[in-house]
Enzyme design. Structure first.
Site, PDB file in Angstrom:
ATOM      1  N   HIS A 127      -0.665 -32.857   8.251  1.00 18.44           N
ATOM      2  CA  HIS A 127       0.610 -33.490   7.905  1.00 18.44           C
ATOM      3  C   HIS A 127       0.919 -34.629   8.884  1.00 18.44           C
ATOM      4  O   HIS A 127       0.592 -34.525  10.069  1.00 18.44           O
ATOM      5  CB  HIS A 127       1.747 -32.452   7.971  1.00 18.44           C
ATOM      6  CG  HIS A 127       1.529 -31.271   7.085  1.00 18.44           C
ATOM      7  ND1 HIS A 127       0.998 -30.076   7.550  1.00 18.44           N
ATOM      8  CD2 HIS A 127       1.748 -31.103   5.764  1.00 18.44           C
ATOM      9  CE1 HIS A 127       0.920 -29.220   6.533  1.00 18.44           C
ATOM     10  NE2 HIS A 127       1.358 -29.814   5.436  1.00 18.44           N
ATOM     11  N   HIS A 139       6.964 -32.338  13.605  1.00 22.00           N
ATOM     12  CA  HIS A 139       7.925 -32.824  12.595  1.00 22.00           C
ATOM     13  C   HIS A 139       9.355 -32.933  13.140  1.00 22.00           C
ATOM     14  O   HIS A 139      10.225 -33.473  12.460  1.00 22.00           O
ATOM     15  CB  HIS A 139       7.946 -31.907  11.368  1.00 22.00           C
ATOM     16  CG  HIS A 139       6.657 -31.873  10.611  1.00 22.00           C
ATOM     17  ND1 HIS A 139       6.029 -33.020  10.167  1.00 22.00           N
ATOM     18  CD2 HIS A 139       5.872 -30.835  10.214  1.00 22.00           C
ATOM     19  CE1 HIS A 139       4.909 -32.682   9.530  1.00 22.00           C
ATOM     20  NE2 HIS A 139       4.787 -31.371   9.557  1.00 22.00           N
ATOM     21  N   ASP A 178      -3.323 -33.110  12.808  1.00 27.42           N
ATOM     22  CA  ASP A 178      -2.772 -32.159  11.834  1.00 27.42           C
ATOM     23  C   ASP A 178      -2.855 -32.778  10.429  1.00 27.42           C
ATOM     24  O   ASP A 178      -2.831 -34.000  10.284  1.00 27.42           O
ATOM     25  CB  ASP A 178      -1.307 -31.900  12.200  1.00 27.42           C
ATOM     26  CG  ASP A 178      -0.674 -30.762  11.425  1.00 27.42           C
ATOM     27  OD1 ASP A 178      -0.592 -29.650  11.974  1.00 27.42           O
ATOM     28  OD2 ASP A 178      -0.235 -30.991  10.280  1.00 27.42           O
TER      29      ASP A 178
END
Ligand SMILES: [Zn+2]
Length: 311
Positions: free
Chosen positions: A169, A130, A167
């Site tokens: 996300h 991220h 993942d």
């Protein structure tokens, strides 16, 4: 051939506070399970070095690297935690952990390119996918996988690398860094909608984004991977493959609502390994991202490593 396992005790020193899911015990759970199953003996255990600022600068804005580095070193000295976003907290041990996490990914990349191992797994935290060019978010500070991929390209002279992110996300930070870098193909699958709510519309032509709704289970996810990832990977013929290995799409993980189980992680890793064997001389560097149910995380990492270590 050998699978290298990179980690460092400093990665346990990063502690975002009581009850935070991205906790030091994640690495303990992995280590304990690998020992109990005997998998540790199949691995070449290696200590992660600190990352070099020059490598961090390959994926991040230089000013961000300097300012975050200064801030984290101040926090390491005064011991006063500071929240960088609602759930990304810098504390006394954060500086050393982020430098070991990125350093592991770069060292693993060098080891795989130099042939001292066939592939490598980095059991590190904090995760990285991220972290954008200039922003820490979502438990991430520096983008370990993007730093390593750029190191392979810019320092080691590779021409094409793939980044595969499974993942739960969306890897918005990695996408921000490598979008429209034609030397990189990024393929991913992630729950949507879910934090960080991006990814439905790819940012670059070198992206294969596969958003899937909550409660999608293994069979459908395997079918989507076959339909969407394999042909572009085959056509791109990467010289090396990087994996953002998050295990929070497991059905027991409370941070997402997907339904993968250990056998699905085995299957996904086998598919990736087949691409690596065909095009990349087997070269894979896999870095831990998410995975917050400690038992599911440990068993899924073991499933992943069993495929990486297989002859
Ligand atoms: Zn995640």
């Amino acid at each position: 051939m050998t699978t290298a396992f990179y980690s460092h005790p400093d990665c346990r020193g990063h502690d975002m506070g009581e009850g935070h899911p991205e906790c030091p015990e994640r690495l303990d759970a992995i280590d304990d399970h690998l020992l109990a199953t005997g998998l540790t003996t199949a691995l070449s255990l290696r200590e992660a070095p600190m990352a070099k600022v020059d490598d961090l600068d390959l994926a991040h804005e230089s000013r961000y690297v300097t300012e975050l580095g200064d801030a984290l070193q101040r926090i390491a000295a005064d011991g006063r935690p500071r929240a960088l976003d609602a759930d990304t907290i810098a504390a006394a041990g954060t500086w050393a952990a982020v430098m070991r996490a990125a350093g592991a990914a770069v060292a693993a990349t060098d080891a795989v390119i130099d042939g001292t191992c066939e592939n490598a797994f980095c059991a590190v935290r904090p995760p990285g996918h991220h972290a954008t060019r200039a922003q820490a978010m979502g438990f991430c500070f520096f983008n370990n996988v993007a730093v390593a991929a750029r190191h392979a390209l810019d320092v080691r002279g590779l021409k094409r690398v793939a980044i595969i992110d499974f993942d739960v996300h969306h890897g918005n930070g990695t996408e921000d860094i490598v979008a429209n870098d034609d030397r990189v193909l990024m393929v991913s699958i992630f729950q949507h909608p879910l934090y960080p709510y991006s990814g439905a519309v790819p940012l670059g032509t070198n992206m294969v984004n596969v958003p899937v709704p909550p409660y999608t289970r293994g069979p459908q996810i395997r079918a989507l991977i076959e339909e969407n990832w394999l042909a572009p990977l085959d056509e791109f013929a990467p010289e090396m493959i990087f994996i953002s290995a998050g295990f929070d799409a497991h059905r027991d993980d409370e941070l997402g609502q997907l339904g993968l189980v250990e056998a699905d992680y085995t299957w996904i890793t086998e598919k990736i390994k087949a691409v690596a064997v065909k095009h990349s001389g087997g070269r894979i560097v896999s870095c831990l991202e998410g995975g917050y149910n400690l038992g599911a995380l440990a068993r899924s990492v073991a499933a992943h490593l069993r495929v990486l270590t297989a002859a």
